[in-house]
Write an enzyme that holds these catalytic residues in place. Sequence first.
Site, PDB file in Angstrom:
ATOM      1  N   LYS A  16       0.536  -1.057  -0.301  1.00  0.00           N
ATOM      2  CA  LYS A  16       0.198  -0.335  -0.277  1.00  0.00           C
ATOM      3  C   LYS A  16       0.781   1.347   0.109  1.00  0.00           C
ATOM      4  CE  LYS A  16      -2.582  -0.439   3.956  1.00  0.00           C
ATOM      5  NZ  LYS A  16      -1.550  -2.412   4.048  1.00  0.00           N
ATOM      6  N   ARG A  89      -8.587   1.669   9.952  1.00  0.00           N
ATOM      7  CA  ARG A  89      -8.168   0.328  10.143  1.00  0.00           C
ATOM      8  C   ARG A  89      -9.254  -0.928  11.043  1.00  0.00           C
ATOM      9  NH1 ARG A  89      -2.279   1.281   9.438  1.00  0.00           N
ATOM     10  NH2 ARG A  89      -0.936  -1.218  10.303  1.00  0.00           N
ATOM     11  N   ARG A 128      11.109  -6.349   4.036  1.00  0.00           N
ATOM     12  CA  ARG A 128      10.399  -5.129   3.972  1.00  0.00           C
ATOM     13  C   ARG A 128      12.158  -3.890   4.300  1.00  0.00           C
ATOM     14  NH1 ARG A 128       5.335  -2.482   5.005  1.00  0.00           N
ATOM     15  NH2 ARG A 128       5.029  -3.303   7.154  1.00  0.00           N
ATOM     16  N   ARG A 161      12.370  -1.987  10.189  1.00  0.00           N
ATOM     17  CA  ARG A 161      10.953  -1.792  11.385  1.00  0.00           C
ATOM     18  C   ARG A 161      11.365  -2.982  11.975  1.00  0.00           C
ATOM     19  NH1 ARG A 161       6.013  -0.119   8.142  1.00  0.00           N
ATOM     20  NH2 ARG A 161       4.083  -0.786   9.525  1.00  0.00           N
ATOM     21  N   ARG A 172       0.296  -8.661  14.052  1.00  0.00           N
ATOM     22  CA  ARG A 172      -0.593  -7.970  13.541  1.00  0.00           C
ATOM     23  C   ARG A 172      -1.193  -8.337  12.466  1.00  0.00           C
ATOM     24  NH1 ARG A 172       4.942  -4.989  10.949  1.00  0.00           N
ATOM     25  NH2 ARG A 172       3.666  -4.165   9.380  1.00  0.00           N
TER      26      ARG A 172
HETATM   27  P1  AMP Z   1       1.448   0.272   9.527  1.00  0.00           P
HETATM   28  O1  AMP Z   1       2.732   1.344   9.059  1.00  0.00           O
HETATM   29  O2  AMP Z   1       0.376   0.982   8.721  1.00  0.00           O
HETATM   30  O3  AMP Z   1       2.286  -0.539   9.322  1.00  0.00           O
HETATM   31  O4  AMP Z   1       1.111   0.904  10.805  1.00  0.00           O
HETATM   32  C1  AMP Z   1       2.188   0.625  11.489  1.00  0.00           C
HETATM   33  C2  AMP Z   1       1.967   0.737  13.383  1.00  0.00           C
HETATM   34  O5  AMP Z   1       0.828   2.353  13.131  1.00  0.00           O
HETATM   35  C3  AMP Z   1       0.251  -0.287  13.600  1.00  0.00           C
HETATM   36  O6  AMP Z   1       0.973  -1.526  13.663  1.00  0.00           O
HETATM   37  C4  AMP Z   1      -0.261   0.125  14.395  1.00  0.00           C
HETATM   38  O7  AMP Z   1       1.060   0.467  16.040  1.00  0.00           O
HETATM   39  C5  AMP Z   1       0.072   1.799  13.865  1.00  0.00           C
HETATM   40  N1  AMP Z   1      -1.256   2.209  12.811  1.00  0.00           N
HETATM   41  C6  AMP Z   1      -1.081   2.448  12.375  1.00  0.00           C
HETATM   42  N2  AMP Z   1      -2.012   2.727  11.443  1.00  0.00           N
HETATM   43  C7  AMP Z   1      -3.175   2.635  12.553  1.00  0.00           C
HETATM   44  C8  AMP Z   1      -4.419   2.450  12.962  1.00  0.00           C
HETATM   45  N3  AMP Z   1      -5.614   3.055  11.247  1.00  0.00           N
HETATM   46  N4  AMP Z   1      -5.092   2.092  13.977  1.00  0.00           N
HETATM   47  C9  AMP Z   1      -4.494   2.426  15.067  1.00  0.00           C
HETATM   48  N5  AMP Z   1      -3.009   2.025  14.924  1.00  0.00           N
HETATM   49  C10 AMP Z   1      -2.781   2.576  13.640  1.00  0.00           C
END
Ligand code: AMP
Length: 220
Positions: A16, A89, A128, A161, A172
Amino acid sequence: MAAVRLIFLGAPGTGKGTQAARLSSRFGITAISSGDALRDEIERRTPLGQQVEEYVESGKLVPDDIITEVMLGVVGRIGPAFILDGFPRTVPQAEALEAGLATLKRPIHAVINFAMDSRDIIRRITNRRICSNCKKTYNLEFLPPKTPGICDACGGKLMQRADDEESVIATRLETYTKLTHPLIEYYAQRGLLREIDAAPPAEQVEAALVKIVAEMDAAA
Ligand code: AMP
Protein backbone atom coordinates in the site's frame (compact mmCIF):
# COMPACT_ATOMS: atom_id res chain seq x y z
CA MET A 1 -3.79 16.52 -10.69
CA ALA A 2 -6.38 13.80 -10.34
CA ALA A 3 -9.15 15.01 -8.02
CA VAL A 4 -9.72 11.70 -6.30
CA ARG A 5 -9.93 10.58 -2.70
CA LEU A 6 -8.93 7.00 -2.07
CA ILE A 7 -8.46 4.64 0.82
CA PHE A 8 -5.86 1.86 0.50
CA LEU A 9 -7.00 -1.14 2.48
CA GLY A 10 -5.08 -4.37 2.98
CA ALA A 11 -2.89 -6.34 5.35
CA PRO A 12 0.54 -5.00 6.30
CA GLY A 13 3.13 -5.75 3.63
CA THR A 14 0.79 -5.76 0.64
CA GLY A 15 2.47 -2.73 -0.95
CA LYS A 16 0.00 0.00 0.00
CA GLY A 17 2.72 2.46 0.99
CA THR A 18 4.82 1.81 -2.11
CA GLN A 19 1.84 2.32 -4.38
CA ALA A 20 0.59 5.38 -2.49
CA ALA A 21 4.00 7.01 -3.04
CA ARG A 22 3.98 6.12 -6.74
CA LEU A 23 0.46 7.45 -7.35
CA SER A 24 1.22 10.51 -5.31
CA SER A 25 4.13 11.52 -7.51
CA ARG A 26 2.36 10.52 -10.74
CA PHE A 27 -0.92 12.34 -10.08
CA GLY A 28 0.05 14.97 -7.51
CA ILE A 29 -2.28 13.45 -4.91
CA THR A 30 -1.24 13.78 -1.25
CA ALA A 31 -0.51 10.36 0.26
CA ILE A 32 -0.96 10.07 4.00
CA SER A 33 0.31 7.04 5.85
CA SER A 34 -0.99 6.69 9.39
CA GLY A 35 1.97 4.43 10.26
CA ASP A 36 4.50 7.00 8.95
CA ALA A 37 2.72 9.77 10.87
CA LEU A 38 2.97 7.77 14.10
CA ARG A 39 6.60 6.69 13.52
CA ASP A 40 7.50 10.34 12.95
CA GLU A 41 5.92 11.31 16.29
CA ILE A 42 7.81 8.48 18.01
CA GLU A 43 11.13 9.49 16.43
CA ARG A 44 10.64 13.11 17.50
CA ARG A 45 9.76 11.96 21.06
CA THR A 46 6.60 14.10 21.10
CA PRO A 47 3.97 13.49 23.83
CA LEU A 48 1.82 11.71 21.23
CA GLY A 49 4.85 9.67 20.14
CA GLN A 50 5.50 8.55 23.70
CA GLN A 51 1.83 7.66 24.13
CA VAL A 52 1.73 5.42 21.03
CA GLU A 53 5.24 3.93 20.98
CA GLU A 54 4.43 0.75 22.84
CA TYR A 55 1.43 -0.04 20.64
CA VAL A 56 3.31 0.53 17.38
CA GLU A 57 6.39 -1.44 18.37
CA SER A 58 4.42 -4.41 19.64
CA GLY A 59 2.22 -4.53 16.52
CA LYS A 60 -1.00 -3.55 18.33
CA LEU A 61 -3.41 -0.94 17.06
CA VAL A 62 -3.27 2.50 18.62
CA PRO A 63 -6.65 3.33 20.29
CA ASP A 64 -9.29 4.51 17.81
CA ASP A 65 -9.79 7.95 19.39
CA ILE A 66 -6.08 8.81 19.22
CA ILE A 67 -5.48 7.81 15.60
CA THR A 68 -8.81 9.27 14.47
CA GLU A 69 -7.93 12.66 15.94
CA VAL A 70 -4.50 12.60 14.26
CA MET A 71 -5.80 11.57 10.83
CA LEU A 72 -8.89 13.81 10.75
CA GLY A 73 -6.60 16.67 11.71
CA VAL A 74 -4.35 15.93 8.73
CA VAL A 75 -7.27 15.47 6.31
CA GLY A 76 -8.69 18.83 7.40
CA ARG A 77 -5.41 20.59 6.57
CA ILE A 78 -4.65 19.18 3.11
CA GLY A 79 -6.10 19.71 -0.36
CA PRO A 80 -9.10 17.91 -1.83
CA ALA A 81 -7.22 14.96 -3.40
CA PHE A 82 -5.66 12.33 -1.16
CA ILE A 83 -4.82 8.70 -0.56
CA LEU A 84 -5.20 7.35 2.95
CA ASP A 85 -2.79 4.46 3.57
CA GLY A 86 -3.34 2.49 6.76
CA PHE A 87 -6.36 4.44 7.99
CA PRO A 88 -9.08 3.51 8.74
CA ARG A 89 -8.23 0.12 10.25
CA THR A 90 -11.35 -0.56 12.32
CA VAL A 91 -15.09 -0.02 11.82
CA PRO A 92 -15.27 2.80 14.45
CA GLN A 93 -12.40 4.57 12.61
CA ALA A 94 -14.24 4.19 9.30
CA GLU A 95 -17.43 5.63 10.83
CA ALA A 96 -15.54 8.59 12.29
CA LEU A 97 -13.80 9.22 8.96
CA GLU A 98 -17.09 9.08 7.07
CA ALA A 99 -18.62 11.66 9.43
CA GLY A 100 -15.54 13.91 9.27
CA LEU A 101 -15.40 13.82 5.48
CA ALA A 102 -19.15 14.48 5.22
CA THR A 103 -18.62 17.67 7.25
CA LEU A 104 -15.82 18.68 4.88
CA LYS A 105 -18.00 17.71 1.87
CA ARG A 106 -15.17 15.51 0.65
CA PRO A 107 -16.48 11.96 0.45
CA ILE A 108 -14.25 9.04 -0.53
CA HIS A 109 -14.48 7.98 -4.19
CA ALA A 110 -13.13 4.46 -3.83
CA VAL A 111 -11.55 2.01 -1.42
CA ILE A 112 -8.90 -0.22 -2.98
CA ASN A 113 -8.43 -3.56 -1.32
CA PHE A 114 -4.89 -4.93 -1.80
CA ALA A 115 -5.47 -8.69 -1.95
CA MET A 116 -2.58 -11.06 -1.24
CA ASP A 117 -2.27 -14.49 0.38
CA SER A 118 -0.72 -14.74 3.82
CA ARG A 119 2.45 -16.64 2.78
CA ASP A 120 3.33 -13.86 0.33
CA ILE A 121 2.55 -11.24 2.99
CA ILE A 122 5.02 -12.76 5.47
CA ARG A 123 7.72 -12.96 2.77
CA ARG A 124 7.15 -9.33 1.85
CA ILE A 125 7.26 -8.09 5.43
CA THR A 126 10.40 -9.97 6.45
CA ASN A 127 12.21 -8.64 3.35
CA ARG A 128 11.07 -5.05 3.80
CA ARG A 129 13.73 -2.44 4.55
CA ILE A 130 13.22 1.31 5.06
CA CYS A 131 15.60 4.21 4.63
CA SER A 132 16.34 5.62 8.07
CA ASN A 133 16.61 9.06 6.50
CA CYS A 134 14.01 9.60 3.72
CA LYS A 135 11.75 6.59 4.61
CA LYS A 136 11.76 5.16 1.07
CA THR A 137 10.77 1.49 1.19
CA TYR A 138 12.69 -1.39 -0.40
CA ASN A 139 12.22 -5.12 -0.58
CA LEU A 140 15.34 -7.29 -0.57
CA GLU A 141 13.67 -9.72 -2.95
CA PHE A 142 11.42 -7.59 -5.20
CA LEU A 143 12.71 -4.01 -5.02
CA PRO A 144 16.32 -4.20 -3.80
CA PRO A 145 18.51 -1.11 -3.45
CA LYS A 146 21.33 -0.74 -6.01
CA THR A 147 23.93 -0.91 -3.21
CA PRO A 148 23.10 -3.31 -0.37
CA GLY A 149 22.03 -1.49 2.80
CA ILE A 150 22.06 1.97 1.20
CA CYS A 151 19.12 4.07 -0.03
CA ASP A 152 19.23 4.77 -3.81
CA ALA A 153 17.44 8.09 -3.31
CA CYS A 154 19.44 9.74 -0.51
CA GLY A 155 22.32 7.46 0.50
CA GLY A 156 20.75 6.87 3.94
CA LYS A 157 21.18 3.62 5.85
CA LEU A 158 18.46 0.98 5.34
CA MET A 159 16.85 -0.46 8.47
CA GLN A 160 14.24 -3.02 9.37
CA ARG A 161 11.20 -1.66 11.22
CA ALA A 162 10.98 -3.03 14.78
CA ASP A 163 7.45 -4.26 14.06
CA ASP A 164 8.58 -6.08 10.88
CA GLU A 165 10.53 -8.60 12.96
CA GLU A 166 9.14 -12.09 12.76
CA SER A 167 8.01 -12.15 16.42
CA VAL A 168 5.66 -9.18 15.87
CA ILE A 169 4.27 -10.10 12.45
CA ALA A 170 1.85 -12.74 13.78
CA THR A 171 0.24 -10.18 16.13
CA ARG A 172 -0.13 -7.69 13.28
CA LEU A 173 -1.74 -10.23 10.98
CA GLU A 174 -4.15 -11.43 13.69
CA THR A 175 -5.12 -7.82 14.38
CA TYR A 176 -5.68 -7.29 10.67
CA THR A 177 -7.96 -10.33 10.39
CA LYS A 178 -9.99 -9.47 13.46
CA LEU A 179 -10.34 -5.69 13.20
CA THR A 180 -9.46 -4.50 9.69
CA HIS A 181 -10.74 -7.28 7.42
CA PRO A 182 -14.40 -6.41 8.33
CA LEU A 183 -13.87 -3.09 6.52
CA ILE A 184 -13.98 -4.96 3.20
CA GLU A 185 -17.65 -5.73 3.85
CA TYR A 186 -18.25 -2.24 5.28
CA TYR A 187 -17.07 -0.54 2.08
CA ALA A 188 -18.59 -3.16 -0.24
CA GLN A 189 -21.99 -2.33 1.28
CA ARG A 190 -21.40 1.32 0.41
CA GLY A 191 -20.52 0.46 -3.21
CA LEU A 192 -16.99 1.84 -2.81
CA LEU A 193 -14.87 -1.31 -2.83
CA ARG A 194 -12.45 -2.12 -5.67
CA GLU A 195 -10.07 -5.04 -5.42
CA ILE A 196 -6.64 -5.42 -6.96
CA ASP A 197 -4.27 -8.37 -6.99
CA ALA A 198 -1.32 -7.04 -4.96
CA ALA A 199 0.99 -10.02 -5.60
CA PRO A 200 2.47 -9.08 -9.02
CA PRO A 201 5.53 -6.80 -9.33
CA ALA A 202 5.04 -3.16 -8.26
CA GLU A 203 4.94 -1.85 -11.88
CA GLN A 204 2.03 -4.15 -12.71
CA VAL A 205 0.06 -3.21 -9.59
CA GLU A 206 0.74 0.45 -10.33
CA ALA A 207 -0.65 0.05 -13.87
CA ALA A 208 -3.87 -1.47 -12.47
CA LEU A 209 -4.20 1.44 -10.03
CA VAL A 210 -3.50 4.05 -12.69
CA LYS A 211 -6.38 2.61 -14.71
CA ILE A 212 -8.75 2.87 -11.75
CA VAL A 213 -7.70 6.47 -10.98
CA ALA A 214 -8.04 7.51 -14.64
CA GLU A 215 -11.56 6.00 -14.80
CA MET A 216 -12.60 7.79 -11.62
CA ASP A 217 -11.07 11.07 -12.68
CA ALA A 218 -12.93 10.92 -16.00
CA ALA A 219 -16.20 10.23 -14.16
CA ALA A 220 -15.70 13.05 -11.63
P1 AMP B 1 1.72 0.60 9.27
O1 AMP B 1 2.94 1.35 8.91
O2 AMP B 1 0.50 1.07 8.51
O3 AMP B 1 1.89 -0.90 9.20
O4 AMP B 1 1.41 0.94 10.80
C1 AMP B 1 2.34 0.65 11.83
C2 AMP B 1 1.66 0.64 13.19
O5 AMP B 1 1.10 1.94 13.46
C3 AMP B 1 0.49 -0.31 13.33
O6 AMP B 1 0.90 -1.64 13.62
C4 AMP B 1 -0.25 0.34 14.51
O7 AMP B 1 0.43 0.12 15.74
C5 AMP B 1 -0.12 1.82 14.18
N1 AMP B 1 -1.22 2.27 13.30
C6 AMP B 1 -1.13 2.73 12.02
N2 AMP B 1 -2.33 3.04 11.53
C7 AMP B 1 -3.22 2.77 12.50
C8 AMP B 1 -4.64 2.85 12.60
N3 AMP B 1 -5.38 3.29 11.58
N4 AMP B 1 -5.22 2.48 13.78
C9 AMP B 1 -4.48 2.08 14.83
N5 AMP B 1 -3.14 1.94 14.79
C10 AMP B 1 -2.51 2.29 13.65
